[in-house]
Design a protein around this motif. Structure first.
Motif, PDB file in Angstrom:
ATOM      1  N   PHE A  70      86.530  36.167  20.447  1.00  0.00           N
ATOM      2  CA  PHE A  70      85.327  35.616  19.823  1.00  0.00           C
ATOM      3  C   PHE A  70      85.691  35.033  18.469  1.00  0.00           C
ATOM      4  CE2 PHE A  70      81.750  36.660  16.911  1.00  0.00           C
ATOM      5  CZ  PHE A  70      80.742  35.919  17.487  1.00  0.00           C
ATOM      6  N   GLU A  71      85.324  33.775  18.237  1.00  0.00           N
ATOM      7  CA  GLU A  71      85.665  33.099  16.986  1.00  0.00           C
ATOM      8  C   GLU A  71      84.422  32.440  16.396  1.00  0.00           C
ATOM      9  OE1 GLU A  71      88.929  29.742  15.537  1.00  0.00           O
ATOM     10  OE2 GLU A  71      88.556  30.043  17.677  1.00  0.00           O
ATOM     11  N   LEU A  72      83.987  32.892  15.212  1.00  0.00           N
ATOM     12  CA  LEU A  72      82.878  32.285  14.468  1.00  0.00           C
ATOM     13  C   LEU A  72      83.428  31.220  13.527  1.00  0.00           C
ATOM     14  CD1 LEU A  72      80.555  35.228  13.325  1.00  0.00           C
ATOM     15  CD2 LEU A  72      79.871  33.240  14.662  1.00  0.00           C
ATOM     16  N   PHE A  73      82.594  30.227  13.210  1.00  0.00           N
ATOM     17  CA  PHE A  73      83.036  29.119  12.362  1.00  0.00           C
ATOM     18  C   PHE A  73      82.140  28.941  11.147  1.00  0.00           C
ATOM     19  CE2 PHE A  73      84.544  28.195  16.582  1.00  0.00           C
ATOM     20  CZ  PHE A  73      85.841  27.769  16.360  1.00  0.00           C
ATOM     21  N   THR A  74      82.753  28.475  10.056  1.00  0.00           N
ATOM     22  CA  THR A  74      81.984  28.095   8.874  1.00  0.00           C
ATOM     23  C   THR A  74      81.636  26.609   8.970  1.00  0.00           C
ATOM     24  OG1 THR A  74      83.920  27.447   7.585  1.00  0.00           O
ATOM     25  CG2 THR A  74      83.203  29.771   7.419  1.00  0.00           C
ATOM     26  N   GLN A  75      80.679  26.206   8.159  1.00  0.00           N
ATOM     27  CA  GLN A  75      80.315  24.791   8.088  1.00  0.00           C
ATOM     28  C   GLN A  75      81.525  23.945   7.693  1.00  0.00           C
ATOM     29  OE1 GLN A  75      76.938  24.353   5.482  1.00  0.00           O
ATOM     30  NE2 GLN A  75      75.640  25.652   6.758  1.00  0.00           N
ATOM     31  N   ALA A  76      82.281  24.390   6.703  1.00  0.00           N
ATOM     32  CA  ALA A  76      83.432  23.616   6.228  1.00  0.00           C
ATOM     33  C   ALA A  76      84.461  23.411   7.340  1.00  0.00           C
ATOM     34  CB  ALA A  76      84.073  24.302   5.026  1.00  0.00           C
ATOM     35  N   GLU A  77      84.733  24.446   8.114  1.00  0.00           N
ATOM     36  CA  GLU A  77      85.702  24.327   9.213  1.00  0.00           C
ATOM     37  C   GLU A  77      85.254  23.287  10.231  1.00  0.00           C
ATOM     38  OE1 GLU A  77      87.605  28.744   9.781  1.00  0.00           O
ATOM     39  OE2 GLU A  77      85.497  28.500  10.291  1.00  0.00           O
ATOM     40  N   LEU A  78      83.987  23.331  10.603  1.00  0.00           N
ATOM     41  CA  LEU A  78      83.492  22.414  11.627  1.00  0.00           C
ATOM     42  C   LEU A  78      83.324  20.993  11.101  1.00  0.00           C
ATOM     43  CD1 LEU A  78      80.915  24.660  13.498  1.00  0.00           C
ATOM     44  CD2 LEU A  78      83.224  24.019  14.221  1.00  0.00           C
ATOM     45  N   LEU A  79      82.891  20.853   9.859  1.00  0.00           N
ATOM     46  CA  LEU A  79      82.697  19.511   9.302  1.00  0.00           C
ATOM     47  C   LEU A  79      84.017  18.751   9.173  1.00  0.00           C
ATOM     48  CD1 LEU A  79      79.934  20.240   6.662  1.00  0.00           C
ATOM     49  CD2 LEU A  79      79.721  18.838   8.739  1.00  0.00           C
ATOM     50  N   LYS A  80      85.114  19.492   9.007  1.00  0.00           N
ATOM     51  CA  LYS A  80      86.430  18.859   8.943  1.00  0.00           C
ATOM     52  C   LYS A  80      86.749  18.143  10.266  1.00  0.00           C
ATOM     53  CE  LYS A  80      89.894  21.533   9.161  1.00  0.00           C
ATOM     54  NZ  LYS A  80      90.889  22.563   9.005  1.00  0.00           N
ATOM     55  N   ASP A  81      86.405  18.762  11.396  1.00  0.00           N
ATOM     56  CA  ASP A  81      86.716  18.195  12.719  1.00  0.00           C
ATOM     57  C   ASP A  81      85.571  17.404  13.340  1.00  0.00           C
ATOM     58  OD1 ASP A  81      89.284  19.273  12.661  1.00  0.00           O
ATOM     59  OD2 ASP A  81      88.619  21.157  13.575  1.00  0.00           O
ATOM     60  N   TYR A  82      84.338  17.679  12.918  1.00  0.00           N
ATOM     61  CA  TYR A  82      83.163  17.048  13.524  1.00  0.00           C
ATOM     62  C   TYR A  82      82.203  16.513  12.466  1.00  0.00           C
ATOM     63  CZ  TYR A  82      84.761  19.902  17.489  1.00  0.00           C
ATOM     64  OH  TYR A  82      85.498  20.474  18.490  1.00  0.00           O
ATOM     65  N   PRO A  83      82.654  15.674  11.538  1.00  0.00           N
ATOM     66  CA  PRO A  83      81.772  15.213  10.458  1.00  0.00           C
ATOM     67  C   PRO A  83      80.562  14.433  10.979  1.00  0.00           C
ATOM     68  CG  PRO A  83      83.771  13.889  10.532  1.00  0.00           C
ATOM     69  CD  PRO A  83      83.976  15.035  11.482  1.00  0.00           C
TER      70      PRO A  83
ATOM     71  N   HIS B 274      78.617  15.243  13.208  1.00  0.00           N
ATOM     72  CA  HIS B 274      77.569  16.165  13.666  1.00  0.00           C
ATOM     73  C   HIS B 274      77.105  17.093  12.540  1.00  0.00           C
ATOM     74  CE1 HIS B 274      78.389  14.574  17.573  1.00  0.00           C
ATOM     75  NE2 HIS B 274      79.626  15.024  17.574  1.00  0.00           N
ATOM     76  N   GLU B 275      77.061  16.542  11.334  1.00  0.00           N
ATOM     77  CA  GLU B 275      76.739  17.325  10.139  1.00  0.00           C
ATOM     78  C   GLU B 275      75.389  18.039  10.235  1.00  0.00           C
ATOM     79  OE1 GLU B 275      76.365  16.824   5.292  1.00  0.00           O
ATOM     80  OE2 GLU B 275      76.729  15.049   6.534  1.00  0.00           O
ATOM     81  N   LEU B 276      74.354  17.373  10.735  1.00  0.00           N
ATOM     82  CA  LEU B 276      73.015  17.991  10.767  1.00  0.00           C
ATOM     83  C   LEU B 276      72.994  19.279  11.584  1.00  0.00           C
ATOM     84  CD1 LEU B 276      70.624  14.906  11.043  1.00  0.00           C
ATOM     85  CD2 LEU B 276      71.063  16.372   9.058  1.00  0.00           C
ATOM     86  N   ILE B 277      73.543  19.239  12.796  1.00  0.00           N
ATOM     87  CA  ILE B 277      73.503  20.438  13.642  1.00  0.00           C
ATOM     88  C   ILE B 277      74.476  21.493  13.121  1.00  0.00           C
ATOM     89  CG2 ILE B 277      75.158  19.658  15.414  1.00  0.00           C
ATOM     90  CD1 ILE B 277      71.903  21.688  15.973  1.00  0.00           C
ATOM     91  N   ILE B 278      75.577  21.078  12.544  1.00  0.00           N
ATOM     92  CA  ILE B 278      76.532  22.042  11.984  1.00  0.00           C
ATOM     93  C   ILE B 278      75.904  22.786  10.811  1.00  0.00           C
ATOM     94  CG2 ILE B 278      78.681  22.217  10.655  1.00  0.00           C
ATOM     95  CD1 ILE B 278      79.801  20.026  12.587  1.00  0.00           C
ATOM     96  N   LYS B 279      75.202  22.072   9.943  1.00  0.00           N
ATOM     97  CA  LYS B 279      74.559  22.746   8.808  1.00  0.00           C
ATOM     98  C   LYS B 279      73.433  23.673   9.264  1.00  0.00           C
ATOM     99  CE  LYS B 279      76.049  20.011   5.023  1.00  0.00           C
ATOM    100  NZ  LYS B 279      75.726  19.413   3.752  1.00  0.00           N
ATOM    101  N   LYS B 280      72.861  23.388  10.425  1.00  0.00           N
ATOM    102  CA  LYS B 280      71.793  24.239  10.969  1.00  0.00           C
ATOM    103  C   LYS B 280      72.371  25.493  11.633  1.00  0.00           C
ATOM    104  CE  LYS B 280      68.012  24.248  14.297  1.00  0.00           C
ATOM    105  NZ  LYS B 280      67.221  23.479  15.239  1.00  0.00           N
ATOM    106  N   LEU B 281      73.518  25.359  12.331  1.00  0.00           N
ATOM    107  CA  LEU B 281      73.982  26.460  13.178  1.00  0.00           C
ATOM    108  C   LEU B 281      75.343  27.042  12.809  1.00  0.00           C
ATOM    109  CD1 LEU B 281      72.876  25.376  16.753  1.00  0.00           C
ATOM    110  CD2 LEU B 281      71.796  27.006  15.212  1.00  0.00           C
ATOM    111  N   ALA B 282      75.898  26.680  11.672  1.00  0.00           N
ATOM    112  CA  ALA B 282      77.159  27.307  11.232  1.00  0.00           C
ATOM    113  C   ALA B 282      76.895  28.025   9.917  1.00  0.00           C
ATOM    114  CB  ALA B 282      78.255  26.275  11.077  1.00  0.00           C
ATOM    115  N   PHE B 283      77.553  29.147   9.743  1.00  0.00           N
ATOM    116  CA  PHE B 283      77.443  29.899   8.498  1.00  0.00           C
ATOM    117  C   PHE B 283      78.142  29.150   7.369  1.00  0.00           C
ATOM    118  CE2 PHE B 283      77.275  33.482  11.579  1.00  0.00           C
ATOM    119  CZ  PHE B 283      76.115  34.091  11.138  1.00  0.00           C
ATOM    120  N   GLU B 284      77.589  29.212   6.159  1.00  0.00           N
ATOM    121  CA  GLU B 284      78.319  28.714   4.989  1.00  0.00           C
ATOM    122  C   GLU B 284      79.503  29.630   4.723  1.00  0.00           C
ATOM    123  OE1 GLU B 284      76.281  27.290   1.438  1.00  0.00           O
ATOM    124  OE2 GLU B 284      74.406  27.389   2.584  1.00  0.00           O
ATOM    125  N   ILE B 285      79.234  30.922   4.774  1.00  0.00           N
ATOM    126  CA  ILE B 285      80.255  31.969   4.619  1.00  0.00           C
ATOM    127  C   ILE B 285      80.077  32.930   5.776  1.00  0.00           C
ATOM    128  CG2 ILE B 285      81.061  33.859   3.160  1.00  0.00           C
ATOM    129  CD1 ILE B 285      79.850  32.318   0.767  1.00  0.00           C
TER     130      ILE B 285
END
Length: 168
Positions: free
Chosen positions: A139-152, A154-165
């Motif tokens: 099981f691997e959880l992701f931060t917003q920063a990690e996902l935004l690096k690879d999927y910029p 899709h910023e709106l959904i990433i900011k909604k469903l990824a933890f900042e920390i």
């Protein structure tokens, strides 16, 4: 229709908070063990009840196994998926089939995904079955920063469903 409240389900099913969001309870795990490779064994499958509400979505995460979602009660739930090639798609679970909702859906292993209910005060009760069985090691959880690096894109959904920390 007599729709039960989310508090009814949490209490009756004895659900507890899940690290990715929502509430859950493990309900099934067979004795059979699946030998994937040397030192890597999992139950053949595992199954949980999982309840999400508008204040507690399932945050973006990834599993090493397929996960089948089964809709039971409440409001529609959207499974949001980020694929390796950068593609985003979503599937809506629910019981209103004429609205393109489906009663079950399989999230393929390796896809980053999270789930949400949209309306204030809404909730969704589902079951999730993982095969080979779930283990927090897979099981691997992701931060917003990690996902935004690879999927910029899709910023709106990433900011909604990824933890900042990530939570502890």
């Amino acid at each position: 229709m007599n729709q039960k409240s989310e508090h009814y389900w949490v209490e009756q099913l004895e659900l507890i908070p899940h690290p990715e969001g929502g509430f859950f309870k493990s309900v099934s795990q067979p004795a059979e063990i699946y030998h994937i490779k040397e030192g890597y064994e999992r139950p053949l499958y595992t199954s949980i009840y999982f309840l999400l509400n508008d204040e507690s979505p399932s945050h973006f995460h990834r599993l090493k196994s397929d996960e089948v979602w089964y809709f039971h009660a409440g409001d529609p739930l959207t499974v949001h998926m980020l694929h390796h090639n950068g593609h985003y798609n979503q599937v809506k679970l629910g019981d209103t089939l004429e609205n393109n909702e489906t009663l079950q859906f399989t999230v393929p292993k390796g896809v980053i995904f999270g789930s949400s209910v949209e309306d204030q005060g809404s909730y969704s009760l589902v079951s999730c079955m993982v095969s080979p069985g779930f283990d927090y090691e897979d099981f691997e959880l992701f931060t917003q920063a990690e996902l935004l690096k690879d999927y910029p894109q899709h910023e709106l959904i990433i900011k909604k469903l990824a933890f900042e920390i990530l939570p502890d």
